[in-house]
Write a protein that holds these residues in place. Structure first.
Motif, PDB file in Angstrom:
ATOM      1  N   ASP A 505      78.220  66.556  56.957  1.00 41.40           N
ATOM      2  CA  ASP A 505      78.670  65.465  56.097  1.00 41.40           C
ATOM      3  C   ASP A 505      78.516  64.117  56.799  1.00 41.40           C
ATOM      4  O   ASP A 505      78.160  63.113  56.178  1.00 41.40           O
ATOM      5  CB  ASP A 505      80.121  65.696  55.692  1.00 41.40           C
ATOM      6  CG  ASP A 505      80.592  64.708  54.641  1.00 41.40           C
ATOM      7  OD1 ASP A 505      79.914  64.574  53.605  1.00 41.40           O
ATOM      8  OD2 ASP A 505      81.637  64.049  54.868  1.00 41.40           O
ATOM      9  N   VAL A 508      74.830  63.112  56.564  1.00 46.41           N
ATOM     10  CA  VAL A 508      74.475  62.768  55.184  1.00 46.41           C
ATOM     11  C   VAL A 508      74.981  61.371  54.829  1.00 46.41           C
ATOM     12  O   VAL A 508      74.277  60.568  54.193  1.00 46.41           O
ATOM     13  CB  VAL A 508      75.038  63.819  54.211  1.00 46.41           C
ATOM     14  CG1 VAL A 508      74.927  63.339  52.771  1.00 46.41           C
ATOM     15  CG2 VAL A 508      74.296  65.144  54.386  1.00 46.41           C
ATOM     16  N   LYS A 509      76.186  61.047  55.249  1.00 49.99           N
ATOM     17  CA  LYS A 509      76.743  59.723  54.949  1.00 49.99           C
ATOM     18  C   LYS A 509      75.989  58.612  55.676  1.00 49.99           C
ATOM     19  O   LYS A 509      75.901  57.490  55.179  1.00 49.99           O
ATOM     20  CB  LYS A 509      78.216  59.678  55.343  1.00 49.99           C
ATOM     21  CG  LYS A 509      79.125  60.473  54.411  1.00 49.99           C
ATOM     22  CD  LYS A 509      80.574  60.396  54.865  1.00 49.99           C
ATOM     23  CE  LYS A 509      81.484  61.160  53.903  1.00 49.99           C
ATOM     24  NZ  LYS A 509      82.906  61.149  54.351  1.00 49.99           N
ATOM     25  N   GLU A 512      71.897  58.948  53.935  1.00 49.44           N
ATOM     26  CA  GLU A 512      71.968  58.808  52.473  1.00 49.44           C
ATOM     27  C   GLU A 512      70.775  59.391  51.718  1.00 49.44           C
ATOM     28  O   GLU A 512      70.937  59.854  50.598  1.00 49.44           O
ATOM     29  CB  GLU A 512      72.158  57.344  52.064  1.00 49.44           C
ATOM     30  CG  GLU A 512      73.497  56.766  52.501  1.00 49.44           C
ATOM     31  CD  GLU A 512      73.745  55.378  51.937  1.00 49.44           C
ATOM     32  OE1 GLU A 512      72.842  54.826  51.274  1.00 49.44           O
ATOM     33  OE2 GLU A 512      74.851  54.842  52.160  1.00 49.44           O
ATOM     34  N   THR A 513      69.553  59.341  52.262  1.00 44.42           N
ATOM     35  CA  THR A 513      68.388  59.848  51.537  1.00 44.42           C
ATOM     36  C   THR A 513      67.560  60.772  52.421  1.00 44.42           C
ATOM     37  O   THR A 513      67.578  60.661  53.652  1.00 44.42           O
ATOM     38  CB  THR A 513      67.479  58.702  51.047  1.00 44.42           C
ATOM     39  OG1 THR A 513      66.891  58.063  52.183  1.00 44.42           O
ATOM     40  CG2 THR A 513      68.268  57.681  50.232  1.00 44.42           C
ATOM     41  N   ALA A 514      66.816  61.655  51.783  1.00 41.19           N
ATOM     42  CA  ALA A 514      65.947  62.566  52.525  1.00 41.19           C
ATOM     43  C   ALA A 514      64.843  61.792  53.247  1.00 41.19           C
ATOM     44  O   ALA A 514      64.432  62.151  54.354  1.00 41.19           O
ATOM     45  CB  ALA A 514      65.332  63.595  51.569  1.00 41.19           C
ATOM     46  N   LEU A 517      66.247  60.475  56.390  1.00 42.38           N
ATOM     47  CA  LEU A 517      66.489  61.569  57.337  1.00 42.38           C
ATOM     48  C   LEU A 517      65.199  61.973  58.047  1.00 42.38           C
ATOM     49  O   LEU A 517      65.189  62.176  59.267  1.00 42.38           O
ATOM     50  CB  LEU A 517      67.090  62.771  56.607  1.00 42.38           C
ATOM     51  CG  LEU A 517      67.350  64.006  57.479  1.00 42.38           C
ATOM     52  CD1 LEU A 517      68.373  63.695  58.563  1.00 42.38           C
ATOM     53  CD2 LEU A 517      67.816  65.175  56.617  1.00 42.38           C
ATOM     54  N   ALA A 551      71.154  69.126  57.122  1.00 38.42           N
ATOM     55  CA  ALA A 551      71.456  67.890  56.410  1.00 38.42           C
ATOM     56  C   ALA A 551      70.472  67.674  55.260  1.00 38.42           C
ATOM     57  O   ALA A 551      70.851  67.200  54.184  1.00 38.42           O
ATOM     58  CB  ALA A 551      71.414  66.712  57.378  1.00 38.42           C
ATOM     59  N   ARG A 552      69.206  68.025  55.491  1.00 38.17           N
ATOM     60  CA  ARG A 552      68.199  67.883  54.429  1.00 38.17           C
ATOM     61  C   ARG A 552      68.549  68.776  53.242  1.00 38.17           C
ATOM     62  O   ARG A 552      68.437  68.362  52.078  1.00 38.17           O
ATOM     63  CB  ARG A 552      66.821  68.247  54.982  1.00 38.17           C
ATOM     64  CG  ARG A 552      65.681  68.178  53.951  1.00 38.17           C
ATOM     65  CD  ARG A 552      65.498  66.763  53.433  1.00 38.17           C
ATOM     66  NE  ARG A 552      64.460  66.683  52.422  1.00 38.17           N
ATOM     67  CZ  ARG A 552      63.204  66.313  52.668  1.00 38.17           C
ATOM     68  NH1 ARG A 552      62.840  65.999  53.886  1.00 38.17           N
ATOM     69  NH2 ARG A 552      62.337  66.242  51.687  1.00 38.17           N
ATOM     70  N   LEU A 555      71.321  67.162  51.325  1.00 38.65           N
ATOM     71  CA  LEU A 555      70.846  66.018  50.546  1.00 38.65           C
ATOM     72  C   LEU A 555      70.084  66.473  49.308  1.00 38.65           C
ATOM     73  O   LEU A 555      70.193  65.866  48.240  1.00 38.65           O
ATOM     74  CB  LEU A 555      69.944  65.136  51.416  1.00 38.65           C
ATOM     75  CG  LEU A 555      70.643  64.262  52.457  1.00 38.65           C
ATOM     76  CD1 LEU A 555      69.630  63.715  53.454  1.00 38.65           C
ATOM     77  CD2 LEU A 555      71.388  63.114  51.781  1.00 38.65           C
ATOM     78  N   ASP A 556      69.290  67.552  49.465  1.00 40.05           N
ATOM     79  CA  ASP A 556      68.472  68.027  48.347  1.00 40.05           C
ATOM     80  C   ASP A 556      69.279  68.758  47.286  1.00 40.05           C
ATOM     81  O   ASP A 556      69.038  68.603  46.091  1.00 40.05           O
ATOM     82  CB  ASP A 556      67.370  68.956  48.866  1.00 40.05           C
ATOM     83  CG  ASP A 556      66.305  68.197  49.644  1.00 40.05           C
ATOM     84  OD1 ASP A 556      66.258  66.957  49.525  1.00 40.05           O
ATOM     85  OD2 ASP A 556      65.534  68.845  50.378  1.00 40.05           O
TER      86      ASP A 556
END
Length: 764
Positions: A505, A508-509, A512-514, A517, A551-552, A555-556
């Motif tokens: 988390d 991700v914060k 914000e976007t793949a 990342l 994390a990816r 996000l996805d």
């Protein structure tokens, strides 16, 4: 003569800040006094006036004696002239004076043969200078050495280049070493001497005025260093910078470092440039096959290639073309050739500044330049040394020659940034925005040197620069985000539990976007590889890639994946019967030890003691609970390790046959920094996270885990990481039978660990 070993007898009576104006006469005076000593010794020995000569070679031959330099002399005789009988009569008076003497006796043919067989001898004999005896013999010797050097240059220069490369590889570079060797390291006096030898071949030229300026200034530094140290030395220890700065008339130790490293950087640049010219000269056809005027090969508008160097062609108009500098630099880097320093200097002097925002061509050329790979380094050096870089990127001066605070870094900040760009150039196919990756690589450490944390300070600077370069707002935001969080993947992957939802988390914060990342993962890899091989070992890269993968997925799809690093492992039958299983694997990064045992409070402390008692350095470790079993994987700095020996030591610790507490609970060194121990409530909702930062030493993990075991606190997972002298250990804690620690128990745990690390004793 005065002090033993001190040339010319001159004591250390120098005014602060004497500088070059006094250093050159000092060297000339020392050489004159040494000359007089040698001449008198030769005269007193009864040496002949013909057929034999006493000559100075090396630094003495150049009349460049530091306060504690050796006198390098050779007694030379014509073949058939007996000179060995007078040699001792010459050496003893010089020894008796207290001078340091490096001597030899050779015939003229032996001198020629030695120079032909040994490159180091040949280089030393290029600086032959007459002292006493037959001056005609000395003249003939000098002429013969120079003639042979020029005649055999094409055959000998490849071997000389390899000799220089090997020395650089084994010693390092003046600009980046924590304890620079101003003679033997890259950019030191030895390289300046080699440059003079290259010029003596008549094959290449070097900017004479600039080389002599920096060489003499480096000689000044060596003179002062001898005075400060009170002995012959070429290595500057950290505690000597302040005195060195004072004697050189500089403001402080930092100014002294910048001065010396700047000189080293300049000599390195001249060396790189000259060797590239040597390579080009060796590759050219024979003179009778060459045209009189260098052929110009067009590369880009206004830019051409001539004799292996990028220059301006006749159509170039520096005063009307603001993109010309970037066009020339990019062409040189992409073709991996020299950007002619005179061309860069002219563009810096006459070129029109880039408008704000930059035109699209300038932005595209910068990205191509940064992504050109290894060709970037030499071109970037030329842009720096000629002042051209400051026109395009004035913020670069903030990090120029700035040392890294972390010992894990091989280079100063500016060179590290260039190396990061080179590493990132190999990753551009892995991301959707290669332009953003390359500019983020260029700017990721631009905040270094600020009073605030460098990624925080760097974010607004990166935003301002990317905007000036003309990037669209969304690209500017991406660059700024990458600069702000360029450490978050590596720090989180090595210090947090990947199975805890809070870990994914956090990433991700931040991203914000793949797309962000993917860029962050590539930047992390490039930054780590540029820092040192240890920073991107298979262990660390595996942790980082696993965290990015999870994390990816989050996000996805919004769902975190299980960790591939801490997936369930098969439990051997011997472990199910209550024993422990220890396996050892070897790879290119070192040795990996996996231990599986029935879980219990204190298990991790016993395993840490097993390594510490064997004096085995732990680079990194992960430990976690799997049902009722404890699994741990340890990366250690020992190439060969026997599992049976480890098992024997582990059994001795568990059985009480070895008193681990008595042998390992000892205070840290008196000059060690205070450890920091902090509870991180934001890191997990499922456990109490304790973060420990301290100087690395044997037994650190044992002391921390032993203190926790004494409080009957279970370590659910542990994440140990060591880079350079710093250990960062993170423990996920729970009560043995209850769960998350209360605030009071968490405070007790932090206090106990801090006390154990400070005093070498566990317990609250």
């Amino acid at each position: 003569m005065g002090e033993p070993g001190r040339v010319g007898g001159a004591g250390p009576h120098r005014r602060p800040g004497r500088g070059s104006a006094l250093s050159a006469p000092d060297r000339a005076r020392r050489a004159a006094e040494a000359d007089e000593l040698c001449v008198e010794a030769y005269r007193a020995s009864g040496g002949p006036e013909s057929g034999a000569a006493l000559v100075a070679v090396g630094g003495f031959g150049r009349s460049e004696l530091a306060p504690y330099s050796d006198l390098d002399v050779v007694l030379v005789g014509e073949e058939g002239v007996d000179i060995r009988g007078i040699a001792e009569k010459i050496w003893y008076p010089i020894w008796d004076s207290g001078a340091r003497l490096d001597h030899s006796v050779r015939t003229m043919p032996e001198m020629v043969g030695a120079a032909g067989a040994d490159l180091k001898v040949a280089l030393g004999l290029l600086d032959v200078r007459h002292l006493a005896g037959d001056a005609n013999l000395t003249m003939r010797l000098r002429t013969t050495m120079l003639t042979n050097w020029r005649r055999t240059a094409k055959e000998r220069l490849p071997a000389l280049k390899e000799l220089v490369r090997s020395r650089h590889e084994s010693i390092g570079e003046v600009a980046h070493l924590s304890v620079p060797d101003i003679k033997e390291a890259e950019g030191g006096l030895r390289d300046a001497t080699v440059l003079k030898a290259l010029v003596a071949t008549w094959m290449v030229d070097v900017p004479h005025v600039e080389l002599e300026r920096v060489r003499l200034q480096m000689l000044d530094v060596r003179d002062v260093l001898h005075d400060v140290a009170g002995r012959p030395t070429d290595r500057i220890n950290p505690e000597q910078w302040s005195d060195l700065g004072h004697e050189l008339g500089l403001s402080d130790a930092r100014a002294a470092q910048v001065h010396v490293r700047e000189l080293g950087r300049r000599i390195t640049h001249l060396s790189h440039l000259t060797w590239r010219r040597v390579d080009a000269a060796l590759a050219r056809p024979a003179p009778n096959q060459r045209a009189r005027r260098p052929e110009l090969t067009p590369l880009a508008p206004g830019v051409a290639l001539a004799n292996g160097e990028v220059v301006l062609d006749r159509t170039a108009k520096p005063a009307d073309d603001p993109v010309l500098l970037l066009r020339a630099a990019t062409a040189a880097a992409e073709h991996d050739v020299v950007l002619a320093p005179a061309t860069a200097a002219r563009l810096a002097r006459e070129g029109v500044p880039l408008p704000t925002p930059w035109p699209a061509e300038a932005r595209q050329l910068l990205v191509r330049l940064l992504a050109s790979g290894r060709g970037l380094l030499g071109v970037w050096e030329t842009l720096e040394e000629t002042g051209a870089l400051s026109r395009a990127l004035p913020e670069w001066d903030r990090i120029r020659l700035l040392p890294h605070a972390s010992a894990i870094h091989r280079f100063t900040v500016d060179r590290h940034v260039v190396e990061t760009c080179i590493e990132a150039s190999g990753l551009i196919r892995q991301v959707a925005r290669p332009d953003v990756l390359m500019v983020a690589a260029l700017l990721h450490d631009i905040g270094k040197g600020s009073l605030t944390e460098h990624s925080v300070a760097g974010e607004p600077l990166a935003r301002e620069i990317a905007t000036r370069m003309g990037f669209a707002p969304e690209a500017v935001d991406l660059v700024a985000r990458l600069v702000r969080w360029h450490l978050v993947l590596s720090e989180t992957a090595t210090t947090r539990d990947p199975d805890d939802p809070a870990t994914v988390d956090l990433i991700v914060k931040r991203v914000e976007t793949a797309e962000a990342l993917d860029l962050l993962l590539a930047l992390t890899e490039a930054d780590s590889k540029a820092a040192s091989p240890k920073a991107w070992s298979s262990w660390r890269s595996g942790l980082i890639r696993d965290l990015a993968r999870r994390a990816r997925a989050a996000l996805d799809s919004g769902v975190a994946l299980p960790s591939i690093v801490t997936d369930d492992v098969p439990i051997p039958q011997e472990v199910r019967r209550g024993s422990a299983a220890i396996t050892v694997e070897h790879d290119d990064d070192g040795t990996r030890v996996t231990v599986i045992a029935p879980d219990r409070v204190g298990l991790l402390a016993d395993l840490a003691a097993m390594f510490a008692l064997q004096r085995i350095p732990v680079r990194a470790a992960r430990a976690w609970s799997q049902d009722q079993f404890g699994v741990s994987v340890w990366e250690v700095g020992v190439p060969e390790l026997d599992a049976a020996v480890l098992r024997e030591r582990y059994d001795a610790v568990v059985g009480g046959r070895v008193e681990a507490a008595k042998r390992l609970r000892r205070p840290p060194p008196a000059d060690a920094l205070e450890p920091t121990v902090a509870v991180r409530p934001e890191a997990s909702d499922q456990a109490t996270v304790l973060e420990v930062r301290t100087g690395d030493r044997p037994g650190v993990v044992y002391l921390a885990c032993g203190a926790l075991a004494d409080l009957d606190i279970a370590v659910r997972s542990a994440h140990v990481d060591t880079l350079g002298p710093q250990a960062v250990d993170v423990f996920y804690l729970q009560e043995a039978h209850a769960g998350v620690l209360s605030d009071q128990r968490a405070a007790e745990a932090a206090h106990a660990v801090r006390r154990a690390l400070t005093e070498g004793a566990a317990g609250s």
